[in-house]
Every structure is written in C-alpha cells, then in structure tokens.
Design a protein around this motif. Structure first.
Motif, PDB file in Angstrom:
ATOM      1  N   GLU A   1       0.567   4.510  -2.487  1.00 28.49           N
ATOM      2  CA  GLU A   1       0.399   5.880  -2.001  1.00 28.49           C
ATOM      3  C   GLU A   1       1.460   6.813  -2.573  1.00 28.49           C
ATOM      4  OE1 GLU A   1      -2.078   7.216  -0.354  1.00 28.49           O
ATOM      5  OE2 GLU A   1      -3.082   5.273  -0.454  1.00 28.49           O
TER       6      GLU A   1
ATOM      7  N   GLU B   1       0.827  -1.213   0.000  1.00 26.60           N
ATOM      8  CA  GLU B   1       0.000   0.000   0.000  1.00 26.60           C
ATOM      9  C   GLU B   1       0.859   1.259   0.000  1.00 26.60           C
ATOM     10  OE1 GLU B   1      -3.266   2.278  -0.345  1.00 26.60           O
ATOM     11  OE2 GLU B   1      -3.150   0.094  -0.521  1.00 26.60           O
ATOM     12  N   LYS B   2       2.057   1.190   0.630  1.00 29.36           N
ATOM     13  CA  LYS B   2       2.930   2.369   0.643  1.00 29.36           C
ATOM     14  C   LYS B   2       3.357   2.736  -0.771  1.00 29.36           C
ATOM     15  CE  LYS B   2       7.252   4.237   2.451  1.00 29.36           C
ATOM     16  NZ  LYS B   2       8.496   3.977   3.213  1.00 29.36           N
TER      17      LYS B   2
ATOM     18  N   ARG C   1       0.484  10.054  -4.758  1.00 33.22           N
ATOM     19  CA  ARG C   1       0.961  11.380  -4.361  1.00 33.22           C
ATOM     20  C   ARG C   1       1.782  12.007  -5.480  1.00 33.22           C
ATOM     21  NH1 ARG C   1       3.161  12.785   1.604  1.00 33.22           N
ATOM     22  NH2 ARG C   1       0.968  12.317   1.975  1.00 33.22           N
TER      23      ARG C   1
ATOM     24  N   THR D   1       7.423  12.423  -0.260  1.00 31.66           N
ATOM     25  CA  THR D   1       6.897  11.102   0.099  1.00 31.66           C
ATOM     26  C   THR D   1       7.824  10.366   1.068  1.00 31.66           C
ATOM     27  OG1 THR D   1       7.940  10.039  -1.829  1.00 31.66           O
ATOM     28  CG2 THR D   1       5.675  10.844  -2.099  1.00 31.66           C
TER      29      THR D   1
END
Length: 529
Positions: free
Chosen positions: A172, A168-169, A176, A489
């Motif tokens: 993301e 999931e990171k 972003r 990030t």
C-alpha cells in the motif's frame, strides 16, 4: 516438519521434476486470464449463490498460492494477486487425475492459473470451482513467515520482493507513492509546466552544497559527478524560454544514512519565470493541501501520535524561529538586533552552548572560520528545527548559506529563500533565483576558495554565460518526494518508502566474498547447470 532453506529448495526441485513427469511445462510462456482476484471480488463480491449459479460465470485467474487445504479427493486453496486473495476449489472427479496430482504437488508460493466457474461455499465464500489447473511458476524457496510478513526490517529492505509478497502495508505504501507522483505531475501539467529531463552526470559540481559521488568516463577520459541537484540545468532552460519547467529527478549525495537521509533519493524540482519566493510558498500550500485531500481523503493526516494539519501553514523568519524556540532555561531569548549584529550570532551561540553543556544536550557546532550567517543556520538547526511539527515555512536565510538566491532589497545580508518543515523534517527548499551573473560568479568563486568536499571545485562558467544571456525574474523550488511520501503514508523511516534502499553488505556476504565462495542455494555439483 520444518526445513532449512536448502532442504526446502531441494524438496521443491524434486516436486518440480515430478510435475514435469506428469507432462506439465515448468515455465509456460503465458496464461490467458480474464480477471484478476481483485476484479472478481469487486465485480461479483455481492452476488448471491443463486445469482452465481444462474449466470454460470466462467473465469480464468492467475496468482500466487498463499494457502492450501487438501481434503482427500478434493481441496481448497487461495490465490493472491492484485492485492486481493481469492479462494479456489479443486475436485479429483472434475479436473481429472493428472491435474489433481499437480494440485497435490503444489507448495505455498507457487504461481498457478485456474479456470472454472464461480460459486459460493457453505460458508458463503466466493470461490472458483476449478476445471483446469496450470502451473505457471514453481517457487523453489518458501514464502516469508508463512505469509505473516517479515519481522526483520533489515531483510524487508534487502529483499523487498519478500516484503511485498507477505506485507500488505508495504504494498500500500508503494501504491500510494505512485499515486502521489501521478498527482504531482497532474498539478504541474495543469498549470502549464513542461516536464523535462536533465543530465545525471555533471562535469562540474553545482546546484547544491553536498559531497558528491565521482565516476569516470573512459572514452572521454573525464571525471564526472553524479547529480546532487538539477538546478543549474533547469534554470538554463528558463533562460532558453521554457518559462515553467519541472523535473522528477534522482539525486545522489555521498553522505550519511539515517531515518530521513539516503544517498540516492527523489526530488521534484520546478521553476516559474516572472515569480518570486513568496509566490511559490502560496503555490506549495495549494499543492500540499490538494495532495493530502486526494491521497489521504482529508487535510488532516495521522503521523505517528501526531496529526499533521495541511489546512494551516505557519511562516517564521529564521531569526524569529530561533527566538520562538529558545529554551527558557538558557536565559532571555536573543533579540533580532543581536542576531543581526556583526559578531552577534557567535555570542548567542556561546551563550547557548554554556546552557547545552550544563544540560547535556547538543551544542551549536562552529569554529573560527564559521561566518555569522552560517552560525545563524547552525543555531536554527540546533534550537528550532525539531519543534516544527505542523507545516511551517522558514524564510529570510543568511546569504552565506544561500549562494543561488537573490538578496533581499532592504537587507542584503538576507536571501529571499524559504524552507518548508513538517514533522521536524525539511520537505521543501525554494527561493527567488539569483539572476545577476556578476553576483553569481562572485558567490561561486567564494565557494571554490572556501574549499572542502562539499563545495564546487571550479566555477561553472557556462552557467554564468547562460545568466549573461538573461534569466528573467524566476522562483524555483525542490520538494523531497521520499519525505513527502513518509508524511502521507505514516512512515517514520525513509527506507520504508524507497523500494530498494542502499544497505551495507551483510557480514555473511562479506565473509563469503572474501573466501571466494558462491552464495547459490544449489548444491556444488548443480551450480553449473
């Protein structure tokens, strides 16, 4: 029982054959969904069991199976889609025998569509009570690490699709990144800039100092360089009357790969007529402060163990930075006059290298052909660059390392150029554009005469011709989007923020290619099917 990939592949193909025998399509063309998992959780996540029962909410939702828990004549599972997971519940007496057999043949990673009504289980989890189940795609290979994500970073970069499935990171980061690019466009569009596109194949190397990739056009029988920078084309457009232009562009440089360098990377480059370098420093501060607020909900951004504060930007001359970060153990810091004097930078470099040799640290690299201006650049990179953690503009570059920037009126040895450093990385490079065609041609010819793999092989006479038609006072800047994404990030390797970074061939692939072997997972007798 654990299976090797080939065993998994064969077992899943067998299940697909059984599913087709039940009358289900192996690869249906579409699924008429009403919601994504994220939309269902967002819209109905606060609804009570009583409210769901009263409203009798029907949904059709599709996603990848990330969990399966069969229990006799019923079973639970989870679908993943749109960044969320949603539970579904299948009962034999509701879906019928055929669909329940399909459920029993599902594997982790399969993509399915379910239709039914929302309810809450005894554990109060929002769930779809399935009335219809449809296979949309059979995953013939298993997901990574049972959905706990890949731990081998090399495989994560090489097989980004698996990284996005199980990490999931990673998802993301790239969501972003997309947001950052949207905000960059919005910022410049609102200020009257025009987004343009310029060539990616150049007949003449120019716009930056870098080793290029070379290709050949067969029909025109000419060698071309993959773009190392769009600068000269963008300034041609300013000559043509497009006073504010920007391009989000892919550049290619045939150079080393490390934590902050990739041979293929993305830049934002923009030009503003009737402006100078200091004007763009102010604009850049405004851009990055707003970007941090929009993307990270504040001007202070975590980066590793540090916090980057985008509300404060320092400005230092290049000579001033050398003085500021000169190590005390190396003796007294050189004076500005010593750094500016003819031959002074060479003496300073020799003094620093004596200290570096004793301490076993990196020395300043140079030879007899290295100019004073180039030595100033080397001194800065060796002594100061790594200390620039908070946003810092470095200005007053030597002209020798700034062939496209205007000279300072009061000191022709310096160029009106700046670079922005954050977390020890160069993030932006800008200057007051040189618009004197005679001076520009002279500097181009000096580059060509100097030679080397990173220098132009010929003078871009068409660009000189364009300048001769009149380039207004103009300021231009390039911002590295990949490094900017790293900062926003909390990513510490550029490959983390590029979806498909260039990687070396694996030893296995090289060996297979040398032996003329195929890499398909199918058994040899099935590969032609």
């Amino acid at each position: 029982m654990e299976f090797e990939p080939l065993d998994q592949y064969l077992q899943r193909r067998k299940k697909l054959t059984e599913i087709e025998a039940l009358g289900h399509l192996a690869h249906p063309h579409r699924f008429d969904w009403t919601h994504t998992p994220r939309q269902i959780l967002g819209q109905f996540g606060d609804s009570t069991a009583e409210e769901l029962s009263a409203k009798n909410i029907e949904v059709r939702v599709a996603g990848r199976v990330v969990a399966l828990r069969p229990h006799g004549k019923a079973g639970f599972g989870h679908l993943a889609g749109d960044g969320e997971k949603l539970q579904f519940y299948v009962r034999l007496d509701v879906v019928g025998e055929n669909a329940f057999k399909l459920f029993q043949l599902l594997d982790l990673g399969d993509i399915v569509g379910v239709s039914g009504h929302l309810f809450r289980t005894k554990t109060n989890e929002l769930t779809v009570k399935v009335e219809k189940l449809q296979l949309l795609t059979k995953a013939l290979l298993p997901p990574p690490e049972k959905w706990h994500g890949l731990t081998d970073t090399e495989i994560r970069y090489r097989r980004r699709y698996l990284d996005l499935i199980g990490n999931e990171k990673a998802r993301e980061i790239f969501l972003r990144r997309a947001q950052i690019v949207r905000e960059l466009r919005r910022f410049f569009d609102e200020r009257g800039y025009v987004e343009v596109e310029t060539p990616m194949m150049h007949p003449i190397l120019g716009g930056a100092t870098a080793r290029p990739f070379v290709t050949h056009h067969n029909t025109l029988d000419m060698d071309l360089y993959l773009r190392i920078a769009p600068e000269l084309y963008l300034k041609r457009l300013v000559v043509g009357g497009l006073d504010r232009v920007y391009e989000i562009n892919r550049n290619f440089r045939n150079e080393g790969i490390d934590a902050i360098h990739q041979p293929e990377f993305t830049m934002l480059e923009f030009y503003q007529a009737y402006s100078d370098g200091p004007t763009l420093m102010d604009l850049t501060e405004e851009l990055l402060r707003g970007l941090a607020e929009k993307v990270c909900s504040g001007r202070k951004v975590a980066f590793g163990e540090r916090e980057i504060d985008f509300s404060r930007f320092e400005r230092l001359s290049m000579r001033g930075a050398i003085r500021k970060f000169w190590p005390a153990e190396a003796g007294a810091a050189p004076s500005v006059e010593e750094l500016a004097a003819k031959g002074g930078p060479r003496k300073v470099a020799a003094r620093y290298n004596y200290f570096a040799k004793a301490k076993g640290v990196d020395a300043v690299e140079s030879d007899e052909n290295t100019s004073d201006g180039e030595l100033i650049g080397e001194l800065f990179e060796t002594i100061a660059e790594q200390h620039l953690v908070q946003p810092t503009f470095i200005y007053d570059f030597p002209v020798e390392i700034s062939p496209l920037a205007k000279r300072r009126e009061d000191d022709p040895s310096l160029a009106e150029r700046f670079e922005l450093f954050i977390a020890g990385m160069e993030v932006a490079n800008g200057f007051s554009e040189l618009n004197d065609p005679d001076d520009q041609e002279r500097r181009f010819r000096e580059q060509v005469e100097k030679g080397g793999q990173e220098m132009p092989k010929e003078v871009d006479l068409d660009y000189i011709r364009a300048l001769s038609h009149g380039l207004p006072p103009t300021a231009g800047e390039g911002i590295g989007i990949d490094r900017l994404v790293m900062l926003l990030t909390n990513s510490h390797a550029i490959r983390e923020v590029i979806l498909f970074p260039l990687l070396r061939h694996t030893a296995e692939a090289d060996a297979a290619a040398a032996a003329g072997q195929e890499t398909s997972l199918k058994p040899p007798d099935e590969r032609s099917k």
